[in-house]
Design a protein around this motif. Structure first.
Motif, short mmCIF file in Angstrom:
data_model
loop_
_atom_site.label_atom_id
_atom_site.label_comp_id
_atom_site.label_asym_id
_atom_site.label_seq_id
_atom_site.Cartn_x
_atom_site.Cartn_y
_atom_site.Cartn_z
N ALA A 1 -12.45 12.48 -143.13
CA ALA A 1 -12.24 11.04 -142.94
C ALA A 1 -13.54 10.27 -143.06
O ALA A 1 -13.53 9.09 -143.44
N ALA A 2 -14.66 10.94 -142.74
CA ALA A 2 -15.98 10.30 -142.85
C ALA A 2 -16.54 10.39 -144.27
O ALA A 2 -17.66 9.93 -144.52
N GLY A 3 -15.81 11.00 -145.20
CA GLY A 3 -16.22 11.03 -146.59
C GLY A 3 -16.85 12.31 -147.08
O GLY A 3 -17.30 12.38 -148.23
N PHE A 4 -16.87 13.35 -146.25
CA PHE A 4 -17.47 14.63 -146.66
C PHE A 4 -16.41 15.54 -147.28
O PHE A 4 -15.23 15.45 -146.96
N ARG A 5 -16.86 16.44 -148.17
CA ARG A 5 -15.95 17.40 -148.79
C ARG A 5 -16.31 18.82 -148.37
O ARG A 5 -17.45 19.11 -147.97
N ALA A 6 -15.33 19.71 -148.47
CA ALA A 6 -15.51 21.08 -147.98
C ALA A 6 -16.47 21.86 -148.86
O ALA A 6 -16.47 21.74 -150.08
N CYS A 7 -17.29 22.67 -148.23
CA CYS A 7 -18.24 23.54 -148.93
C CYS A 7 -17.48 24.58 -149.74
O CYS A 7 -16.52 25.19 -149.26
N PRO B 1 -29.80 22.96 -144.30
CA PRO B 1 -30.27 21.59 -144.46
C PRO B 1 -31.22 21.19 -143.34
O PRO B 1 -31.29 21.84 -142.28
N LEU B 2 -31.97 20.11 -143.56
CA LEU B 2 -32.83 19.57 -142.52
C LEU B 2 -31.97 19.01 -141.39
O LEU B 2 -30.95 18.38 -141.62
N ALA B 3 -32.42 19.26 -140.15
CA ALA B 3 -31.63 18.88 -138.98
C ALA B 3 -31.34 17.38 -138.96
O ALA B 3 -30.25 16.95 -138.54
N GLU B 4 -32.31 16.57 -139.41
CA GLU B 4 -32.10 15.12 -139.35
C GLU B 4 -31.03 14.63 -140.33
O GLU B 4 -30.57 13.49 -140.24
N ASN B 5 -30.63 15.51 -141.27
CA ASN B 5 -29.60 15.13 -142.24
C ASN B 5 -28.21 15.62 -141.86
O ASN B 5 -27.26 15.41 -142.61
N VAL B 6 -28.10 16.27 -140.71
CA VAL B 6 -26.84 16.92 -140.32
C VAL B 6 -26.09 16.08 -139.30
O VAL B 6 -26.66 15.59 -138.33
N TYR C 1 -19.50 19.35 -146.00
CA TYR C 1 -19.45 19.89 -144.64
C TYR C 1 -19.16 21.38 -144.69
O TYR C 1 -18.48 21.87 -145.60
N CYS C 2 -19.71 22.11 -143.69
CA CYS C 2 -19.63 23.57 -143.65
C CYS C 2 -19.14 24.04 -142.30
O CYS C 2 -19.25 23.34 -141.30
N ARG C 3 -18.65 25.26 -142.27
CA ARG C 3 -18.30 25.90 -141.01
C ARG C 3 -19.52 26.65 -140.49
O ARG C 3 -20.45 26.93 -141.25
N PRO C 4 -19.52 27.05 -139.21
CA PRO C 4 -20.65 27.83 -138.68
C PRO C 4 -20.87 29.12 -139.47
O PRO C 4 -19.90 29.77 -139.90
N SER D 1 -20.54 21.30 -139.61
CA SER D 1 -21.80 20.60 -139.89
C SER D 1 -21.72 19.92 -141.25
O SER D 1 -21.45 20.57 -142.26
N ALA D 2 -21.93 18.61 -141.26
CA ALA D 2 -21.88 17.84 -142.50
C ALA D 2 -23.28 17.36 -142.85
O ALA D 2 -24.03 16.92 -141.97
N VAL D 3 -23.62 17.46 -144.12
CA VAL D 3 -24.95 17.10 -144.59
C VAL D 3 -24.87 15.76 -145.33
O VAL D 3 -24.19 15.65 -146.36
N ARG D 4 -25.56 14.77 -144.81
CA ARG D 4 -25.47 13.42 -145.37
C ARG D 4 -26.00 13.35 -146.79
O ARG D 4 -25.49 12.59 -147.62
#
Length: 447
Positions: free
Chosen positions: A38-44, A22-27, A13-16, A5-8
């Motif tokens: 590759a989409a620009g997120f970094r590991a939690c 976070p708010l669902a609309e931001n995930v 991004y996080c593992r389960p 799950s990645a938070v905009r």
């Protein structure tokens, strides 16, 4: 299959199971950590996604899964995407398109993410120096290593090591010890029992639930030990002549014990079958085993599964290692092959005495001479890049039974191999898992 799950709003991004809410609309969700990166997120930093298994979902096309296996084997270390595509019979453009569609990354991005995640685990778990971690993880230079770690983890390798937790550090009396993560359930009892029953004398052994084997790296001998570690990982202890490229040693070990496959779709497809369904329910953690060396696997499959009388057509009496039906058990033939043609490695213990011989050493040795010759001359490549073609090609080789050929395809990652009697077409395209549930038999009870 792990879904990340990645938070905009945070770019993380996080593992389960991570504690963030976070708010669902931001995930945004990704099936691969590499795709999130590759989409620009970094590991939690809290849940550390690089410490969990990151298998490719089995609903991905088999072409993609074959390419992933070749990447794991290190094909992209010395060649580009065009060479990888050629190995599986497609164009580089088509391969990139398939990876983008089904994985969300290019083959190169997938390979780079695997290297970086492995390096991050080495920084946590081991006492290897920064340069040793870089080359052990498959990076070609320290500059390349530093750049990748900063891009993916937003910190230098030195900073990342400073963040490791006390419980991460693994120690052993000798060698390098590493965690091999998996997504539960996983049935190590059944896997180790199968490996014990099929161990090649002098090369492999299983004692006290620990699998051990000899290996060779650039002609130098080494020793691997695999055993239970925790609820989500096995432990690998490696005794190697050098650490460069150890990522591929770990990847091959993980493939050997079935950690590189996600079988959720296969299980879903097979669970309703009246015969296979109860077997799946009884052993939900059963994985299809892989192999350390494709040639080694093929040799033992041929020796232990000789052609039936109906398959033999003008076969000649073997001249070097004699095997007549009912005369010499397969283990004794394998032992003779190893002792006569393998390289002796003294002082290991646990019944390990030799390295398994290569194809050039067995070109004149029946009953595997024909296969050894084909492999040595480059006429057969045992990487299962195209499993159906490999199965057909193996069955054309004198001395190779249909069962032996299908066992090789099954253990090299082919989804739809069937090394049993009958066709079982209703179980296609997941016959390999079904077949292994039959094959496992009473191995676990006997171990």
């Amino acid at each position: 299959m792990t879904t990340y799950s990645a938070v905009r709003t945070t770019g993380i991004y996080c593992r389960p199971g991570c504690g963030s809410k976070p708010l669902a609309e931001n995930v945004q969700t990704f099936e691969l950590a590499a795709a999130a990166e590759a989409a620009g997120f970094r590991a939690c930093l809290r849940c550390r996604p690089y410490r969990v298994a990151g298998t490719v979902a089995d609903e991905a096309p088999e072409l993609v899964c074959r390419a992933v296996q070749l990447i794991i084997a290190g094909v992209l270390d010395a060649a580009g995407e065009a060479a990888l595509a050629a190995r599986i019979g497609v164009s580089a453009r088509h391969l990139r398109r398939m990876f983008h569609e089904h994985l969300g990354v290019t083959p190169d991005q997938f390979a780079r993410s695997r290297r970086a995640h492995f390096a991050r685990r080495l920084l946590d778990d081991s006492e290897l120096g920064i340069a040793e971690v870089a080359f052990a993880s498959g990076f070609g230079s320290l500059r390349q290593f530093n750049r990748a770690m900063r891009e993916i983890f937003r910190a230098s390798p030195k900073e990342l090591r400073a963040r490791r937790r006390k419980a991460d550090r693994l120690t052993a009396d000798g060698g390098l010890v590493l965690r091999m993560p998996y997504t539960p359930p996983y049935d190590w009892e059944a896997m180790s029992a199968f490996l014990k029953a099929n161990a090649i004398p002098g090369v492999e052994s299983v004692e006290g639930g620990i699998y051990r084997r000899t290996i060779t790296l650039d002609g130098e001998p080494g020793l691997l030990e695999i055993g239970p570690g925790g609820p989500d990982h096995l432990l690998l202890q490696a005794h190697l002549p050098f650490w460069e490229g150890v990522i591929h040693v770990v990847d091959r070990a993980a493939a050997l014990v079935g950690l590189e496959t996600d079988l959720s779709m296969a299980r879903q497809f097979l669970h309703g079958d009246p015969e296979i369904g109860p077997l799946l329910a009884a052993r939900p953690g059963l994985r299809v085993p892989g192999a350390w060396g494709p040639f080694e696997l093929a040799v033992q499959a041929i020796i232990r599964n000789p052609p039936s009388p109906a398959e033999v057509d003008g076969a000649q009496e073997p001249s070097t290692v004699r095997r007549a039906p009912g005369e010499v058990p397969g283990d004794e033939v394998l032992r003779k092959v190893v002792e006569v043609y393998g390289v002796r490695v003294p002082g290991l213990g646990f019944g390990l005495t030799h390295l398994f011989p290569g194809p050039e050493a067995l070109v004149g040795v029946e009953p595997v001479a024909a296969l050894a010759r084909e492999v040595a001359e480059g006429n057969i490549t045992l990487d299962c890049g195209r499993p159906e073609e490999l199965g057909r090609r193996l069955e054309e080789v004198p001395g190779v039974s249909r069962r032996a050929a299908q066992l090789v395809v099954m253990r090299l990652g082919g989804r739809d191999a069937w090394p049993l009697d009958g066709e079982a077409g209703h179980l296609s395209p997941w016959r390999s898992l079904a077949a292994f549930h039959h094959l496992i038999g009473d191995y676990a009870k006997a171990s």
